[in-house]
Scaffold this active site. Structure first.
Site, mmCIF file in Angstrom:
data_model
loop_
_atom_site.group_PDB
_atom_site.id
_atom_site.type_symbol
_atom_site.label_atom_id
_atom_site.label_comp_id
_atom_site.label_asym_id
_atom_site.label_seq_id
_atom_site.Cartn_x
_atom_site.Cartn_y
_atom_site.Cartn_z
ATOM 1 N N ASP A 49 0.491 -10.419 33.753
ATOM 2 C CA ASP A 49 0.275 -11.112 35.734
ATOM 3 C C ASP A 49 1.699 -11.182 35.934
ATOM 4 O O ASP A 49 2.026 -11.618 37.431
ATOM 5 C CB ASP A 49 0.249 -12.391 35.552
ATOM 6 N N SER A 50 2.764 -10.811 35.608
ATOM 7 C CA SER A 50 3.780 -10.139 36.345
ATOM 8 C C SER A 50 4.247 -9.073 36.887
ATOM 9 O O SER A 50 4.959 -9.297 38.095
ATOM 10 C CB SER A 50 5.303 -9.089 35.025
ATOM 11 N N ASP A 88 -3.912 -9.302 31.904
ATOM 12 C CA ASP A 88 -4.436 -10.653 31.674
ATOM 13 C C ASP A 88 -4.966 -11.752 32.555
ATOM 14 O O ASP A 88 -5.089 -11.438 33.664
ATOM 15 C CB ASP A 88 -2.306 -11.267 32.502
ATOM 16 N N LYS A 118 -6.081 -11.458 28.084
ATOM 17 C CA LYS A 118 -5.211 -11.561 27.321
ATOM 18 C C LYS A 118 -5.068 -12.973 28.699
ATOM 19 O O LYS A 118 -4.455 -12.931 29.500
ATOM 20 C CB LYS A 118 -3.429 -11.265 28.197
ATOM 21 N N GLU A 120 -2.220 -16.591 28.491
ATOM 22 C CA GLU A 120 -1.709 -18.130 27.925
ATOM 23 C C GLU A 120 -1.965 -19.255 26.714
ATOM 24 O O GLU A 120 -2.689 -19.802 27.329
ATOM 25 C CB GLU A 120 -0.469 -18.363 28.645
ATOM 26 N N GLU A 187 6.736 -14.293 22.823
ATOM 27 C CA GLU A 187 7.754 -15.287 23.817
ATOM 28 C C GLU A 187 9.115 -16.028 24.295
ATOM 29 O O GLU A 187 8.888 -16.954 23.545
ATOM 30 C CB GLU A 187 7.204 -14.922 25.276
#
Ligand code: KIV
Length: 275
Positions: A49-50, A88, A118, A120, A187
């Site tokens: 999602d960057s 993501d 993915k 978080e 991270e």
């Protein structure tokens, strides 16, 4: 046998089985053409999602939507054949309940045909991860610095700076492992903590700013190519494409302005039509 049949795409269990073996190579991609290049060298391509910050110039990943992720996930699947493609889940698409997470993950998997998603979060997402995995959704977890939480954590700074802060991060990695995640992104944590987590959990750790102690590494492609205006301090630039693109665009602009632009049918002959 066709070429398509010969190339077998890596799966989440293949990546899970790499724990403690050959390091896992992962980069982000959001496009078919970069995915095609990455596919020759990477085990995992992450549609991160960057993309909100890299492609769209957003300040954070918070505004990214499920539709944005699905569109770019489809492009990356089209461009790749061998790598496991992980998409993501964006902020707001999975946190409300495990049912919401499952409905969003099903959309992502059906509409992109990617091999995994993915999410978080550590302990707080463990129940959701177990729910998804039990229902056929392979999950890569993400602990340490979790950028979608930027509005509650306040900045993109390294996590677990003092040994006294390591406990909760280690507990997060343990919880996602027990929940059934096939791998975990770690991270922005210090090397001794990354090493401890890598040595104690049974799934591969994929580091970003978390030292070579991890089982694999991931970087944002545009950051390592020198295309991003701001990059985290830990990012090594393997190329400096920004100035090269600038020089190429200037050369083109100069030729156009001097009326020397060579793009004509004489220079690029079209293929003759048969029949
Ligand atoms: O969104 C992303 O690109 C990521 C990586 C930085 C791990 O989550």
């Amino acid at each position: 046998m066709s070429l398509q049949e010969e190339i077998k795409r890596l799966t989440a269990p293949d990546i899970r089985a790499r724990k403690g073996k050959e390091p896992i190579v992962c980069l982000t991609s959001y496009h078919a053409h970069t995915a095609r290049i990455l596919d020759q060298h990477c085990d995992v391509i992450l549609v991160g999602d960057s993309l909100g910050m890299v492609m769209h110039g957003l300040e954070t990943t918070v505004p990214v939507t499920l539709d944005m992720m699905i569109l770019q996930g489809r492009a990356v699947m089209r461009g790749s054949r061998r790598a496991l493609v992980v998409v993501d889940m964006p902020f707001g698409s999975y946190e409300a309940s495990k049912e919401q997470a499952f409905a969003s993950a099903v959309r992502v998997m059906k509409e992109t045909q990617c091999g995994a998603i993915k999410i978080e979060g550590g302990r707080r997402m463990a129940e959701t991860i177990a729910f998804l995995v039990e229902r056929g959704v392979p999950v890569m977890a993400h602990v340490g610095l979790t950028p979608q939480s930027i509005n509650t954590i306040g900045s993109f700074r390294a996590q677990g700076r003092e040994p006294a802060d390591w406990g909760p991060i280690e507990a997060d990695a343990k919880a996602v492992t027990e929940a059934g995640a096939f791998s975990v992104v770690i991270e922005a944590v210090a090397e001794p903590l990354a090493r401890r987590m890598t040595e104690t959990i049974a799934i591969p750790t994929i580091g970003i700013g978390a030292s070579p102690a991890c089982d694999g590494q991931v970087l944002v492609l545009e950051d390592m190519l020198g295309l991003s205006p701001r990059v985290p301090r830990f990012v090594k630039r393997y190329a400096d494409l920004g100035p090269s693109i600038g020089a190429a665009v200037k050369a083109y602009a100069d030729e156009v302005r001097r009326r020397e632009f060579p793009g004509s049918a004489n220079v690029y002959p079209m293929k003759a039509k048969s029949g």
